[in-house]
Design a protein around this motif. Sequence first.
Motif, PDB file in Angstrom:
ATOM      1  N   MET A  16     -32.109 -17.976  75.888  1.00  0.00           N
ATOM      2  CA  MET A  16     -32.488 -19.042  76.684  1.00  0.00           C
ATOM      3  C   MET A  16     -33.778 -18.914  77.440  1.00  0.00           C
ATOM      4  SD  MET A  16     -29.904 -21.273  75.945  1.00  0.00           S
ATOM      5  CE  MET A  16     -30.627 -22.284  77.109  1.00  0.00           C
ATOM      6  N   LEU A  17     -34.151 -17.898  77.754  1.00  0.00           N
ATOM      7  CA  LEU A  17     -35.352 -17.580  78.704  1.00  0.00           C
ATOM      8  C   LEU A  17     -36.391 -18.046  77.713  1.00  0.00           C
ATOM      9  CD1 LEU A  17     -36.401 -16.210  81.258  1.00  0.00           C
ATOM     10  CD2 LEU A  17     -36.622 -14.098  80.003  1.00  0.00           C
ATOM     11  N   TRP A  18     -36.384 -17.543  76.276  1.00  0.00           N
ATOM     12  CA  TRP A  18     -37.556 -17.986  75.401  1.00  0.00           C
ATOM     13  C   TRP A  18     -37.367 -19.532  75.155  1.00  0.00           C
ATOM     14  CZ3 TRP A  18     -41.404 -14.699  74.148  1.00  0.00           C
ATOM     15  CH2 TRP A  18     -41.169 -13.260  74.198  1.00  0.00           C
ATOM     16  N   GLU A  19     -36.219 -19.956  74.935  1.00  0.00           N
ATOM     17  CA  GLU A  19     -36.021 -21.195  75.067  1.00  0.00           C
ATOM     18  C   GLU A  19     -36.792 -22.115  75.856  1.00  0.00           C
ATOM     19  OE1 GLU A  19     -33.795 -24.985  72.667  1.00  0.00           O
ATOM     20  OE2 GLU A  19     -34.583 -22.565  72.160  1.00  0.00           O
ATOM     21  N   GLY A  20     -36.649 -21.683  77.252  1.00  0.00           N
ATOM     22  CA  GLY A  20     -37.347 -22.335  78.399  1.00  0.00           C
ATOM     23  C   GLY A  20     -38.775 -22.364  78.054  1.00  0.00           C
ATOM     24  N   TYR A  21     -39.207 -20.690  77.754  1.00  0.00           N
ATOM     25  CA  TYR A  21     -40.872 -21.004  77.576  1.00  0.00           C
ATOM     26  C   TYR A  21     -41.349 -21.922  76.763  1.00  0.00           C
ATOM     27  CZ  TYR A  21     -40.314 -16.006  79.648  1.00  0.00           C
ATOM     28  OH  TYR A  21     -40.204 -14.878  80.451  1.00  0.00           O
ATOM     29  N   LEU A  22     -40.656 -22.149  75.628  1.00  0.00           N
ATOM     30  CA  LEU A  22     -41.072 -23.145  74.449  1.00  0.00           C
ATOM     31  C   LEU A  22     -41.275 -24.466  74.950  1.00  0.00           C
ATOM     32  CD1 LEU A  22     -39.526 -21.380  71.349  1.00  0.00           C
ATOM     33  CD2 LEU A  22     -42.071 -21.660  71.902  1.00  0.00           C
ATOM     34  N   GLU A  23     -40.053 -24.570  75.517  1.00  0.00           N
ATOM     35  CA  GLU A  23     -39.793 -26.091  76.203  1.00  0.00           C
ATOM     36  C   GLU A  23     -41.006 -26.507  77.244  1.00  0.00           C
ATOM     37  OE1 GLU A  23     -36.264 -28.896  77.973  1.00  0.00           O
ATOM     38  OE2 GLU A  23     -36.010 -26.903  78.075  1.00  0.00           O
ATOM     39  N   LYS A  24     -41.154 -25.600  78.142  1.00  0.00           N
ATOM     40  CA  LYS A  24     -42.238 -25.813  79.114  1.00  0.00           C
ATOM     41  C   LYS A  24     -43.662 -25.846  78.449  1.00  0.00           C
ATOM     42  CE  LYS A  24     -44.183 -23.634  83.505  1.00  0.00           C
ATOM     43  NZ  LYS A  24     -44.138 -22.648  84.215  1.00  0.00           N
ATOM     44  N   LEU A  25     -43.829 -25.361  77.225  1.00  0.00           N
ATOM     45  CA  LEU A  25     -45.271 -25.501  76.508  1.00  0.00           C
ATOM     46  C   LEU A  25     -45.140 -26.855  75.830  1.00  0.00           C
ATOM     47  CD1 LEU A  25     -45.575 -21.838  75.066  1.00  0.00           C
ATOM     48  CD2 LEU A  25     -47.011 -23.002  76.657  1.00  0.00           C
ATOM     49  N   GLY A  26     -44.299 -27.673  75.474  1.00  0.00           N
ATOM     50  CA  GLY A  26     -44.247 -28.722  74.887  1.00  0.00           C
ATOM     51  C   GLY A  26     -44.043 -28.707  73.438  1.00  0.00           C
ATOM     52  N   PRO A  27     -43.964 -29.651  72.929  1.00  0.00           N
ATOM     53  CA  PRO A  27     -43.850 -29.885  71.506  1.00  0.00           C
ATOM     54  C   PRO A  27     -45.060 -29.201  70.455  1.00  0.00           C
ATOM     55  CG  PRO A  27     -44.157 -31.992  72.018  1.00  0.00           C
ATOM     56  CD  PRO A  27     -43.866 -31.231  73.213  1.00  0.00           C
TER      57      PRO A  27
ATOM     58  N   SER B 269     -27.134 -19.828  66.274  1.00  0.00           N
ATOM     59  CA  SER B 269     -26.994 -21.349  66.293  1.00  0.00           C
ATOM     60  C   SER B 269     -28.127 -22.264  66.580  1.00  0.00           C
ATOM     61  CB  SER B 269     -25.879 -21.613  67.482  1.00  0.00           C
ATOM     62  OG  SER B 269     -25.801 -22.961  67.698  1.00  0.00           O
ATOM     63  N   THR B 270     -28.468 -23.208  65.296  1.00  0.00           N
ATOM     64  CA  THR B 270     -29.335 -24.072  65.297  1.00  0.00           C
ATOM     65  C   THR B 270     -29.286 -24.817  66.584  1.00  0.00           C
ATOM     66  OG1 THR B 270     -28.462 -25.245  63.594  1.00  0.00           O
ATOM     67  CG2 THR B 270     -29.990 -23.491  62.897  1.00  0.00           C
ATOM     68  N   ASP B 271     -28.081 -25.263  66.634  1.00  0.00           N
ATOM     69  CA  ASP B 271     -27.920 -26.348  67.601  1.00  0.00           C
ATOM     70  C   ASP B 271     -28.051 -25.827  69.236  1.00  0.00           C
ATOM     71  OD1 ASP B 271     -27.131 -28.153  65.670  1.00  0.00           O
ATOM     72  OD2 ASP B 271     -25.044 -27.404  65.714  1.00  0.00           O
ATOM     73  N   LYS B 272     -27.468 -24.463  69.590  1.00  0.00           N
ATOM     74  CA  LYS B 272     -27.910 -24.176  70.815  1.00  0.00           C
ATOM     75  C   LYS B 272     -29.278 -23.817  71.254  1.00  0.00           C
ATOM     76  CE  LYS B 272     -24.434 -21.492  72.004  1.00  0.00           C
ATOM     77  NZ  LYS B 272     -23.638 -20.256  72.265  1.00  0.00           N
ATOM     78  N   TYR B 273     -29.968 -23.703  70.348  1.00  0.00           N
ATOM     79  CA  TYR B 273     -31.532 -23.049  70.599  1.00  0.00           C
ATOM     80  C   TYR B 273     -32.426 -24.111  69.738  1.00  0.00           C
ATOM     81  CZ  TYR B 273     -28.671 -19.126  72.026  1.00  0.00           C
ATOM     82  OH  TYR B 273     -28.036 -18.257  72.521  1.00  0.00           O
ATOM     83  N   PRO B 274     -32.474 -25.107  70.239  1.00  0.00           N
ATOM     84  CA  PRO B 274     -33.485 -26.333  69.336  1.00  0.00           C
ATOM     85  C   PRO B 274     -35.080 -25.969  69.452  1.00  0.00           C
ATOM     86  CG  PRO B 274     -32.503 -27.267  71.385  1.00  0.00           C
ATOM     87  CD  PRO B 274     -31.863 -26.042  71.349  1.00  0.00           C
ATOM     88  N   LYS B 275     -35.366 -25.484  70.502  1.00  0.00           N
ATOM     89  CA  LYS B 275     -36.823 -25.060  70.512  1.00  0.00           C
ATOM     90  C   LYS B 275     -37.094 -24.005  69.972  1.00  0.00           C
ATOM     91  CE  LYS B 275     -37.438 -28.609  73.446  1.00  0.00           C
ATOM     92  NZ  LYS B 275     -38.086 -29.893  72.776  1.00  0.00           N
ATOM     93  N   LEU B 276     -36.331 -22.870  69.911  1.00  0.00           N
ATOM     94  CA  LEU B 276     -36.388 -21.605  69.019  1.00  0.00           C
ATOM     95  C   LEU B 276     -36.582 -22.113  67.714  1.00  0.00           C
ATOM     96  CD1 LEU B 276     -34.402 -19.044  71.038  1.00  0.00           C
ATOM     97  CD2 LEU B 276     -36.955 -19.027  70.623  1.00  0.00           C
TER      98      LEU B 276
END
Length: 226
Positions: free
Chosen positions: A145-156, A185-192
């Motif tokens: 989830m930490l990495w998920e947050g990093y990627l979300e913050k950077l944007g698409p 899980s592909t649903d739980k970590y969409p940004k990853l």
Amino acid sequence: MAETMFLFWGSGSPPCWRIMIALEEKKLQGYEQKLLSFERMEHKSSEVLAINPRGQLPSFRHGDTILNESFGACLYLENQFKSQGTQLIPDAGDEQAAVYQRMHEVLTLQDKLGAVIYYNWRVPENERHDSAVERNKKALNEELMLWEGYLEKLGPDSFVTGKNFTMADVMFFPQVAYAVRFGISTDKYPKLMEYYTKVKERPSIQASWPPHWKDSPPTMDILKDV
């Protein structure tokens, strides 16, 4: 120059894959290599032990220089061939700091993935506890989830530190691909998953894709409920 390089490697090993991606990115194709089998314990052979007394993979040699740690080998390749291929460590101080920070954080992700994936291999049956399994899964979920947050913050459409593919991605992508291989899980970590889908098409990734993965699609689900 690549002709003076030699790599012992194992298919699907993230540390081995890192070096192979770096070699591709630095346009160092044509190096000598030998694929070894972990199952047959070929990494404990005398030819590997001759350059790596721990009997581990990867084992990398450039001329008389030996590097058996993937981080060290990748940084060596970047420094020795800085003007060749992709620049993997940026010049700007703030960008460089971000790359170093993320690439070393990958070691924590690697440890937490291993604690879940390899629990039954590492821990004798009479010492296993459900509470330990759940604790390891919780720690891995928090890390992902930490990495998920990093990627979300950077944007698409971003790499792991921004708009450019860097050494942080060389280190990070193999761990993400490994997690996918073991049923994340592909649903739980969409940004990853967006990151994985984007980066896996990069030529350096395709050229170094683990050969046995090509022949056997992911069937393991160890990480399905993380």
